[in-house]
Write a protein that holds these residues in place. Structure first.
Motif, PDB file in Angstrom:
ATOM      1  N   LEU A 294       0.835  -1.213   0.000  1.00  0.00           N
ATOM      2  CA  LEU A 294       0.000   0.000   0.000  1.00  0.00           C
ATOM      3  C   LEU A 294       0.861   1.251   0.000  1.00  0.00           C
ATOM      4  O   LEU A 294       0.534   2.242  -0.649  1.00  0.00           O
ATOM      5  N   THR A 295       1.969   1.202   0.720  1.00  0.00           N
ATOM      6  CA  THR A 295       2.883   2.343   0.761  1.00  0.00           C
ATOM      7  C   THR A 295       3.475   2.609  -0.616  1.00  0.00           C
ATOM      8  O   THR A 295       3.542   3.755  -1.081  1.00  0.00           O
ATOM      9  N   ASP A 296       3.910   1.543  -1.305  1.00  0.00           N
ATOM     10  CA  ASP A 296       4.480   1.693  -2.652  1.00  0.00           C
ATOM     11  C   ASP A 296       3.441   2.248  -3.622  1.00  0.00           C
ATOM     12  O   ASP A 296       3.738   3.132  -4.440  1.00  0.00           O
ATOM     13  N   TRP A 297       2.223   1.730  -3.546  1.00  0.00           N
ATOM     14  CA  TRP A 297       1.175   2.217  -4.444  1.00  0.00           C
ATOM     15  C   TRP A 297       0.834   3.681  -4.168  1.00  0.00           C
ATOM     16  O   TRP A 297       0.574   4.448  -5.089  1.00  0.00           O
ATOM     17  N   SER A 298       0.848   4.057  -2.914  1.00  0.00           N
ATOM     18  CA  SER A 298       0.559   5.449  -2.561  1.00  0.00           C
ATOM     19  C   SER A 298       1.613   6.384  -3.150  1.00  0.00           C
ATOM     20  O   SER A 298       1.298   7.480  -3.615  1.00  0.00           O
ATOM     21  N   ASP A 299       2.873   5.932  -3.117  1.00  0.00           N
ATOM     22  CA  ASP A 299       3.934   6.738  -3.724  1.00  0.00           C
ATOM     23  C   ASP A 299       3.758   6.825  -5.240  1.00  0.00           C
ATOM     24  O   ASP A 299       3.997   7.864  -5.857  1.00  0.00           O
ATOM     25  N   ALA A 300       3.315   5.710  -5.855  1.00  0.00           N
ATOM     26  CA  ALA A 300       3.157   5.676  -7.312  1.00  0.00           C
ATOM     27  C   ALA A 300       2.021   6.572  -7.792  1.00  0.00           C
ATOM     28  O   ALA A 300       2.049   7.060  -8.929  1.00  0.00           O
ATOM     29  N   VAL A 301       1.022   6.789  -6.947  1.00  0.00           N
ATOM     30  CA  VAL A 301      -0.130   7.615  -7.325  1.00  0.00           C
ATOM     31  C   VAL A 301       0.304   9.010  -7.748  1.00  0.00           C
ATOM     32  O   VAL A 301      -0.297   9.634  -8.631  1.00  0.00           O
ATOM     33  N   LEU A 302       1.376   9.510  -7.144  1.00  0.00           N
ATOM     34  CA  LEU A 302       1.802  10.881  -7.393  1.00  0.00           C
ATOM     35  C   LEU A 302       2.188  11.114  -8.854  1.00  0.00           C
ATOM     36  O   LEU A 302       1.953  12.198  -9.394  1.00  0.00           O
ATOM     37  N   ASP A 303       2.773  10.101  -9.498  1.00  0.00           N
ATOM     38  CA  ASP A 303       3.265  10.276 -10.869  1.00  0.00           C
ATOM     39  C   ASP A 303       2.504   9.466 -11.915  1.00  0.00           C
ATOM     40  O   ASP A 303       2.636   9.730 -13.122  1.00  0.00           O
ATOM     41  N   ALA A 304       1.716   8.491 -11.489  1.00  0.00           N
ATOM     42  CA  ALA A 304       1.018   7.616 -12.436  1.00  0.00           C
ATOM     43  C   ALA A 304      -0.049   8.386 -13.212  1.00  0.00           C
ATOM     44  O   ALA A 304      -0.678   9.317 -12.691  1.00  0.00           O
ATOM     45  N   THR A 305      -0.245   7.981 -14.447  1.00  0.00           N
ATOM     46  CA  THR A 305      -1.269   8.616 -15.296  1.00  0.00           C
ATOM     47  C   THR A 305      -2.521   7.754 -15.402  1.00  0.00           C
ATOM     48  O   THR A 305      -3.506   8.167 -15.997  1.00  0.00           O
ATOM     49  N   SER A 306      -2.482   6.548 -14.827  1.00  0.00           N
ATOM     50  CA  SER A 306      -3.643   5.668 -14.849  1.00  0.00           C
ATOM     51  C   SER A 306      -3.587   4.721 -13.662  1.00  0.00           C
ATOM     52  O   SER A 306      -2.536   4.529 -13.046  1.00  0.00           O
ATOM     53  N   LEU A 307      -4.735   4.127 -13.377  1.00  0.00           N
ATOM     54  CA  LEU A 307      -4.812   3.160 -12.276  1.00  0.00           C
ATOM     55  C   LEU A 307      -3.922   1.950 -12.569  1.00  0.00           C
ATOM     56  O   LEU A 307      -3.244   1.431 -11.677  1.00  0.00           O
ATOM     57  N   THR A 308      -3.913   1.521 -13.806  1.00  0.00           N
ATOM     58  CA  THR A 308      -3.088   0.372 -14.195  1.00  0.00           C
ATOM     59  C   THR A 308      -1.616   0.636 -13.919  1.00  0.00           C
ATOM     60  O   THR A 308      -0.889  -0.239 -13.455  1.00  0.00           O
ATOM     61  N   GLN A 309      -1.181   1.854 -14.202  1.00  0.00           N
ATOM     62  CA  GLN A 309       0.231   2.197 -14.001  1.00  0.00           C
ATOM     63  C   GLN A 309       0.618   2.153 -12.526  1.00  0.00           C
ATOM     64  O   GLN A 309       1.749   1.785 -12.192  1.00  0.00           O
ATOM     65  N   VAL A 310      -0.303   2.497 -11.648  1.00  0.00           N
ATOM     66  CA  VAL A 310      -0.037   2.436 -10.212  1.00  0.00           C
ATOM     67  C   VAL A 310       0.350   1.023  -9.810  1.00  0.00           C
ATOM     68  O   VAL A 310       1.376   0.792  -9.163  1.00  0.00           O
ATOM     69  N   PHE A 311      -0.452   0.043 -10.243  1.00  0.00           N
ATOM     70  CA  PHE A 311      -0.215  -1.335  -9.839  1.00  0.00           C
ATOM     71  C   PHE A 311       0.921  -1.967 -10.633  1.00  0.00           C
ATOM     72  O   PHE A 311       1.606  -2.865 -10.134  1.00  0.00           O
ATOM     73  N   LYS A 312       1.168  -1.542 -11.869  1.00  0.00           N
ATOM     74  CA  LYS A 312       2.284  -2.072 -12.648  1.00  0.00           C
ATOM     75  C   LYS A 312       3.615  -1.693 -12.013  1.00  0.00           C
ATOM     76  O   LYS A 312       4.569  -2.480 -12.024  1.00  0.00           O
ATOM     77  N   THR A 313       3.654  -0.498 -11.458  1.00  0.00           N
ATOM     78  CA  THR A 313       4.884  -0.049 -10.795  1.00  0.00           C
ATOM     79  C   THR A 313       5.260  -0.990  -9.668  1.00  0.00           C
ATOM     80  O   THR A 313       6.400  -1.407  -9.514  1.00  0.00           O
ATOM     81  N   GLN A 314       4.266  -1.379  -8.882  1.00  0.00           N
ATOM     82  CA  GLN A 314       4.511  -2.304  -7.780  1.00  0.00           C
ATOM     83  C   GLN A 314       4.893  -3.686  -8.289  1.00  0.00           C
ATOM     84  O   GLN A 314       5.756  -4.343  -7.726  1.00  0.00           O
TER      85      GLN A 314
END
Length: 324
Positions: A294-314
């Motif tokens: 959850l912490t990693d996804w929260s950090d990814a939200v700041l730069d992600a352009t889509s929901l898919t990108q948030v979870f792909k980063t993790q």
């Protein structure tokens, strides 16, 4: 524009602390009266019965904060009732309300009632302690005992005190003094959380006081997320040292679940604000995720352009870690 700080939540934390450590409350705020109680006989909370005692012209379910049955050391009466009210703001009707409660409780139980009020507002000059009417030779009313929370602000022993209500007092005073400044409130909340784990308290007390601090010192989502992260790290650091050795695996799971649920709720709100309402599938994914995910996804939200990108980063980070 920064997120507004949620309103302070005083009621539930004070009630939880009072229920957990009533004797400590009496010793801290009403020491002289505490010495008159026979503590060899367990106090009995009568909150359920009190819920049925209503004021005639009061709003629905307006009841006293706490009602406790105790015995006295001198044995003058078999038992008495202690009615406690924690008043967090000025109320011109407070003294009359104390009279109303006292009389109605006495009428219900036909036993002596002691009314004690902790004035937890921010006005040093507001100190009501009586309500009386006198007319045509008739006098009625009440005088009651009060303690003023602001009087404890100048004490320099609060942080070192082993009485849990020193910590509750600090949490309340810091919340007032922050004036809804999220950064100031976060700093105070984190300081008190670290202070909590320096006391050699029982596992039940540590858990209760942690809840009190967290509930009372309500933070905006961003600061609360950082607080959960810092608390999780503190838990790891303290796991093998005092006083965390008193926390059982079940209680560790309880704290961890609380952090996970809080982080999941915050992340869901972040995702909704950024990408719109999330699906049930995403909600389940968040519910099953670890605090680290959850912490990693929260950090990814700041730069992600889509929901898919948030979870792909993790996913990429997870693959990299597992390949080591």
């Amino acid at each position: 524009m920064p997120a507004p700080t949620p309103p302070a939540r005083y009621d539930l934390p004070w009630k939880a602390a009072l229920t957990h450590a009533f004797r400590a409350f009496m010793a801290f705020f009403f020491g002289e009266l505490c010495g008159q109680i026979d503590w060899s006989k367990r106090p009995r909370f009568r909150d359920k019965e009190l819920a049925g005692i209503r004021l005639g012209d009061a709003p629905d379910a307006m009841v006293a904060d706490k009602l406790v049955e105790v015995s006295l050391r001198d044995g003058r009466v078999q038992w008495v009732l202690v009615h406690i009210e924690v008043q967090a703001q000025r109320d011109t009707l407070l003294a009359r309300r104390v009279l109303d409660y006292n009389y109605r409780i006495f009428k219900q139980y036909k036993q002596p009632v002691a009314s004690l009020v902790l004035l937890a507002d921010d006005d040093p000059n507001w100190r009501p302690n009586a309500f009386h009417n006198q007319l045509l030779g008739t006098k009625m009313g009440i005088s009651f005992t009060t303690a003023k929370l602001l009087d404890y602000a100048s004490r320099n022993d609060l942080e070192s005190s082993q009485n849990p209500f020193a910590l509750v007092t600090l949490a309340h005073l810091h919340t007032q003094q922050a004036h809804h400044d999220p950064d100031q409130l976060y700093a105070a909340k984190w300081h008190l959380t670290k202070l909590l784990y320096q006391h050699r308290w029982s596992k039940a007390r540590i858990i209760t006081m942690f809840k009190v601090i967290n509930w009372m010192m309500a933070l905006p989502d961003t600061q609360q997320k950082h607080f959960w992260q810092a608390a999780a790290q503190l838990k790891k650091e303290r796991k093998m040292t005092d006083p965390m050795k008193w926390i059982t695996p079940l209680e560790e799971m309880f704290i961890g679940e609380g952090m996970q649920k809080g982080a999941a709720a915050i992340l869901e709100r972040q995702l909704t604000r950024r990408f719109g309402p999330v699906s049930k599938t995403t909600q389940k994914k968040l519910a099953k995720a670890s605090l680290a995910q959850l912490t990693d996804w929260s950090d990814a939200v700041l730069d992600a352009t889509s929901l898919t990108q948030v979870f792909k980063t993790q996913s990429a980070a997870g693959s990299s870690s597992s390949g080591r």
